[in-house]
Design an enzyme around this catalytic site. Structure first.
Site, PDB file in Angstrom:
ATOM      1  N   GLY A  54       2.529  -6.632  -1.000  1.00 24.41           N
ATOM      2  CA  GLY A  54       1.662  -5.917  -0.053  1.00 24.41           C
ATOM      3  C   GLY A  54       1.834  -6.489   1.335  1.00 24.41           C
ATOM      4  O   GLY A  54       2.815  -7.184   1.614  1.00 24.41           O
ATOM      5  N   ASN A  55       0.919  -6.195   2.204  1.00 27.84           N
ATOM      6  CA  ASN A  55       0.954  -6.781   3.544  1.00 27.84           C
ATOM      7  C   ASN A  55      -0.470  -6.976   4.053  1.00 27.84           C
ATOM      8  O   ASN A  55      -1.431  -6.616   3.384  1.00 27.84           O
ATOM      9  CB  ASN A  55       1.792  -5.924   4.497  1.00 27.84           C
ATOM     10  CG  ASN A  55       1.227  -4.531   4.628  1.00 27.84           C
ATOM     11  OD1 ASN A  55       0.102  -4.342   5.088  1.00 27.84           O
ATOM     12  ND2 ASN A  55       1.996  -3.532   4.195  1.00 27.84           N
ATOM     13  N   ARG A  56      -0.579  -7.553   5.253  1.00 30.07           N
ATOM     14  CA  ARG A  56      -1.892  -7.980   5.748  1.00 30.07           C
ATOM     15  C   ARG A  56      -2.649  -6.890   6.497  1.00 30.07           C
ATOM     16  O   ARG A  56      -3.630  -7.171   7.172  1.00 30.07           O
ATOM     17  CB  ARG A  56      -1.726  -9.171   6.683  1.00 30.07           C
ATOM     18  CG  ARG A  56      -1.219 -10.406   6.006  1.00 30.07           C
ATOM     19  CD  ARG A  56      -1.187 -11.558   7.015  1.00 30.07           C
ATOM     20  NE  ARG A  56      -0.343 -12.630   6.558  1.00 30.07           N
ATOM     21  CZ  ARG A  56      -0.709 -13.533   5.659  1.00 30.07           C
ATOM     22  NH1 ARG A  56      -1.897 -13.485   5.126  1.00 30.07           N
ATOM     23  NH2 ARG A  56       0.127 -14.486   5.297  1.00 30.07           N
TER      24      ARG A  56
ATOM     25  N   ALA B 161       0.367   0.848   7.140  1.00 29.53           N
ATOM     26  CA  ALA B 161       1.469  -0.115   7.089  1.00 29.53           C
ATOM     27  C   ALA B 161       2.084   0.011   5.687  1.00 29.53           C
ATOM     28  O   ALA B 161       1.730  -0.739   4.774  1.00 29.53           O
ATOM     29  CB  ALA B 161       0.951  -1.514   7.347  1.00 29.53           C
TER      30      ALA B 161
END
Ligand code: C5P
Length: 399
Positions: free
Chosen positions: A210-212, A278
């Protein structure tokens, strides 16, 4: 529906027309509004607090300090700030005069003076009182404050005389309100799609790539679009945000493929599409069905590319649709942003920067530049994401 989710504060003053206010509450509720009622002391002789509390589903306020011995102070400032719209119906000649002169001897007047929202008055009085220059002057004074006067009706009055001065019918008040909201809602009737947040790409049932991304920017864009009157579809990945608005339909997804499928289902119908998610660029080529045991784990994960949802939508853009992408560039930001805009067939691209303190992922603030297809740039200061959302919608509305 235009009134869905609107928080309406209704002030009822002492006129025989007060009985119609009960129908007004009923209609407002049917339109999806939330209603809180304040009765002036004189209004209680005409209509019962119990009727209005039952119809509105909320406690009815009347005195600044409750008379039940509890010494409870009713916070008129909070009520005034709670309201998206305040309506005073019926508004007697006496109340209009007090409002026009900043007087404050009951809770309706205190809430009126505290309210920051649009205020509507629906006068009700006998024909000669209505014709009196004092009343006319008070009404024009209220209009000069920005308050809206709902026209009175002509017909039989409580005195038995016939003339102008009847309170507008509840349905007429609703229609007036709706038209006024529509006039102030530049995106009314527009359909907007927004993608927000990260995507999670499973490695196994418990692990993911995943990402932030927090989703805050996309959620702020959705909130602002709904405030401007749009019908919003918000397709979002896993986030820790709550947003409840009658005109926002939230569709939660987890992976990029799920996001693409959700977007494809609705996109043809949209007027404006903003891709602020994102999206993870890669996903594990295979996701294990069971949790991978530590001792059996490979130390590398094979990846494959995710679909580019924005590019896919750009390639299938319908005439008249406005397509907006986001970009986060660390080098040659402007050239890269322009080429991304062209490649993905966008009309606008919002360029985020990671270099500025407080901007981008996870923060409550952001600093953006907006580019259009003619390579015209607008640069904005570091602001809260809510304010950035306002700036973006300003640019899109003037397109
Ligand atoms: O190419 P890049 O990832 O920098 O492009 C960012 C823009 O494209 C954003 O608007 C993002 O929401 C969108 N995007 C997408 N699907 C992807 C990757 C990015 O919709 N797989």
């Amino acid at each position: 529906m235009v009134l869905t989710g609107q928080q309406i504060l209704l002030g009822i003053t002492g006129s025989i027309a007060a009985y119609k206010a009960a129908f007004l509450v009923r209609l407002l509720k049917k339109e999806g509004a939330e209603v809180k009622v304040i009765l002036s002391p004189a209004a209680k002789d005409f209509v019962s607090p119990l009727t209005l509390a039952t119809l509105s589903g909320n406690p009815v306020f009347s005195e600044l300090v409750d008379e039940d011995g509890s010494d409870q102070w009713n916070n008129h400032v909070e009520l005034g700030l709670w309201a998206d719209r305040m309506i005073i119906a019926p508004a007697t000649a006496n109340t209009l005069a007090k409002m026009a002169n900043g007087q404050c001897d009951n809770m309706i007047l205190a809430a009126y003076l505290s309210a920051k929202c649009p205020v509507y008055v629906s006068p009700a009085m006998d024909l000669d009182m209505y014709k009196h220059p004092g009343t006319k002057e008070n009404l024009s004074k209220l209009e000069s404050f920005g308050n809206k006067v709902i026209p009175v009706g002509f017909g039989e009055l409580a005195s038995g005389l016939v003339g102008e001065g009847r309170m507008a019918e509840p349905q007429e008040i609703i229609d007036f309100l709706k038209k006024d909201i529509e006039d102030q809602s530049p995106l009314s009737g527009k359909k907007v799609l927004i993608t927000a947040g990260p995507t999670y790409e499973p490695i196994d049932p418990v692990r993911f790539i995943g990402n932030r991304s927090s989703g805050k920017m996309g959620f702020a864009l959705a909130q602002e679009a709904a405030n401007l009157g749009a019908e919003v579809t918000l397709i979002h990945g896993p986030v820790h945000l709550s947003l409840n608005h009658g005109r926002i339909n939230k569709i939660p997804i987890e992976t990029a493929v799920e996001m693409l499928e959700a977007v494809q289902k609705v996109r043809d119908d949209m007027d404006v599409l903003i891709f602020s998610a994102a999206v993870a660029d890669f996903r594990p080529a295979t996701a294990a069905q069971e949790k991978i045991k530590k001792d059996k784990a490979e130390t590398k994960i094979d990846l494959e590319m995710n679909p580019d949802i924005l590019a896919d939508t750009g390639a299938n853009k319908k005439t008249g649709q406005i397509l907006v992408g986001f970009a986060l560039e660390t080098e040659n930001a402007r050239e890269n942003a322009l080429s991304k805009l062209k490649r993905k067939n966008c009309d606008f691209l919002v360029l985020n920067t990671l270099k500025d303190e407080g901007a981008g992922f996870g923060h409550d603030t952001n600093k953006v530049s907006i580019i259009n297809a003619n390579n015209t740039w607008e640069d904005f200061e570091l602001k809260s994401k809510q304010e950035v959302a306002k700036d973006i919608w300003n640019v899109l509305q003037n397109a």
